[in-house]
Design an enzyme around this catalytic site. Structure first.
Site, mmCIF file in Angstrom:
data_model
loop_
_atom_site.group_PDB
_atom_site.id
_atom_site.type_symbol
_atom_site.label_atom_id
_atom_site.label_comp_id
_atom_site.label_asym_id
_atom_site.label_seq_id
_atom_site.Cartn_x
_atom_site.Cartn_y
_atom_site.Cartn_z
ATOM 1 N N GLY A 12 27.047 13.272 10.587
ATOM 2 C CA GLY A 12 28.047 12.644 9.947
ATOM 3 C C GLY A 12 28.466 11.407 10.459
ATOM 4 O O GLY A 12 29.798 10.920 10.173
ATOM 5 N N ASN A 14 27.403 8.327 9.796
ATOM 6 C CA ASN A 14 27.860 7.414 8.781
ATOM 7 C C ASN A 14 28.846 7.772 8.009
ATOM 8 O O ASN A 14 29.858 6.855 7.729
ATOM 9 C CB ASN A 14 26.748 7.252 7.721
ATOM 10 C CG ASN A 14 25.642 6.235 8.105
ATOM 11 O OD1 ASN A 14 26.182 5.059 8.718
ATOM 12 N ND2 ASN A 14 24.308 6.564 7.987
ATOM 13 N N LEU A 84 20.976 16.036 2.491
ATOM 14 C CA LEU A 84 19.464 16.172 2.290
ATOM 15 C C LEU A 84 18.957 16.959 1.053
ATOM 16 O O LEU A 84 17.622 17.135 0.813
ATOM 17 C CB LEU A 84 19.010 16.919 3.651
ATOM 18 C CG LEU A 84 19.416 16.186 4.687
ATOM 19 C CD1 LEU A 84 18.765 17.114 6.090
ATOM 20 C CD2 LEU A 84 18.617 14.917 4.658
ATOM 21 N N ILE A 87 20.045 15.780 -5.693
ATOM 22 C CA ILE A 87 21.282 16.102 -6.514
ATOM 23 C C ILE A 87 20.924 16.374 -7.988
ATOM 24 O O ILE A 87 19.851 15.926 -8.578
ATOM 25 C CB ILE A 87 21.814 14.523 -6.645
ATOM 26 C CG1 ILE A 87 22.322 14.173 -5.348
ATOM 27 C CG2 ILE A 87 23.212 14.747 -7.544
ATOM 28 C CD1 ILE A 87 23.216 15.056 -4.448
ATOM 29 N N ASN A 101 23.574 6.026 -2.491
ATOM 30 C CA ASN A 101 22.946 6.747 -1.257
ATOM 31 C C ASN A 101 22.548 5.823 -0.187
ATOM 32 O O ASN A 101 22.160 4.219 -0.464
ATOM 33 C CB ASN A 101 21.841 7.393 -1.731
ATOM 34 C CG ASN A 101 21.102 8.104 -0.401
ATOM 35 O OD1 ASN A 101 21.596 8.852 0.275
ATOM 36 N ND2 ASN A 101 19.537 8.291 -0.633
ATOM 37 N N HIS A 103 19.453 4.776 2.693
ATOM 38 C CA HIS A 103 18.310 5.334 3.020
ATOM 39 C C HIS A 103 17.739 4.551 4.383
ATOM 40 O O HIS A 103 17.925 3.242 4.439
ATOM 41 C CB HIS A 103 17.157 5.123 1.995
ATOM 42 C CG HIS A 103 15.634 5.787 2.395
ATOM 43 N ND1 HIS A 103 15.532 7.074 2.416
ATOM 44 C CD2 HIS A 103 14.713 5.200 2.825
ATOM 45 C CE1 HIS A 103 14.344 7.234 2.764
ATOM 46 N NE2 HIS A 103 14.022 6.288 2.920
ATOM 47 N N ASP A 144 15.097 8.408 -4.063
ATOM 48 C CA ASP A 144 15.026 7.166 -3.420
ATOM 49 C C ASP A 144 14.338 5.759 -4.551
ATOM 50 O O ASP A 144 13.750 5.091 -4.074
ATOM 51 C CB ASP A 144 14.219 6.974 -2.192
ATOM 52 C CG ASP A 144 14.863 8.092 -1.201
ATOM 53 O OD1 ASP A 144 16.113 8.048 -0.935
ATOM 54 O OD2 ASP A 144 14.114 8.361 -0.297
ATOM 55 N N GLU A 173 22.951 0.773 9.627
ATOM 56 C CA GLU A 173 24.008 1.810 8.789
ATOM 57 C C GLU A 173 25.495 1.528 8.924
ATOM 58 O O GLU A 173 26.181 1.350 7.787
ATOM 59 C CB GLU A 173 23.507 2.935 8.834
ATOM 60 C CG GLU A 173 22.113 3.227 8.326
ATOM 61 C CD GLU A 173 21.538 4.907 8.529
ATOM 62 O OE1 GLU A 173 20.445 5.245 8.094
ATOM 63 O OE2 GLU A 173 22.240 5.501 9.564
#
Length: 185
Positions: A12, A14, A84, A87, A101, A103, A144, A173
């Site tokens: 976690g 990010n 991961l 959805i 999201n 990536h 993605d 990120e």
């Protein structure tokens, strides 16, 4: 004020940067951190910010338990930060153009099922790429492949290892994801 939910499966880092960013924002705040792993460290990070947490199984997510919780919490935007699981389509449809999201590569390279974390950085190194980076994109029904919102690149040198590549990508990120989210909402 816009209510954000973060979905994460691991450490976690990010999510922490997002919570830190939005704790003093006038545009939005993190109202929920949810994870499919009850021992994910992201849940501890959320507690440090007094953000409510929620855990669920893959089966529960597919049965609509997560969607019900997001509705109950009146969530406006869903942020995937190291989440991961794929959805479910009904969850994506419930947040049209409001699910984002991050990536750890420059999509469309190194995207798709199984391409996350260290696997991406190992693939970049094995291919001998001269650069990599991050992609922030909307979520659709395919791994993605949602509309790209933002990309940032970093160089890859012959001396780089998958670990050093990961460090460079994490820096991107942490720098950009919170800012891009704020610009979207």
């Amino acid at each position: 004020m816009i209510r954000l939910a973060i979905l994460a499966s691991g450490s976690g880092s990010n999510a922490e940067k997002i919570m830190e960013h939005f704790q003093n924002s006038s545009k939005g705040h993190v109202a929920l951190v949810a994870s499919n792993k009850p021992d994910a460290f992201v849940l501890e990070r959320a507690k440090n910010f007094q953000v409510p947490t929620f855990t669920f199984t893959k089966k529960e997510m597919e049965a609509g338990v997560l969607l019900d919780k997001l509705r109950e919490e009146k969530i406006d935007w869903v942020i995937l930060a190291g989440f991961l699981l794929k959805i479910p389509d009904d969850l994506i449809r419930a947040f049209p153009n409001r699910m984002v999201n991050i990536h750890p590569a420059l999509l469309p390279k190194y995207g798709g099922k199984g391409m996350y974390g260290a696997y991406v950085h190992e693939a970049v190194k094995a291919a001998g790429d001269k650069e990599t980076g991050i992609t922030i994109h909307l979520v659709n029904e395919h791994y993605d492949e949602g509309k790209i919102i933002f990309q940032a690149a970093t160089s890859v040198t012959p001396e780089d290892t998958p670990d050093s590549i990961a460090q460079k990508v994490h820096a991107l990120e942490h720098r950009y994801f919170p800012e891009v989210i704020e610009s979207l909402i």
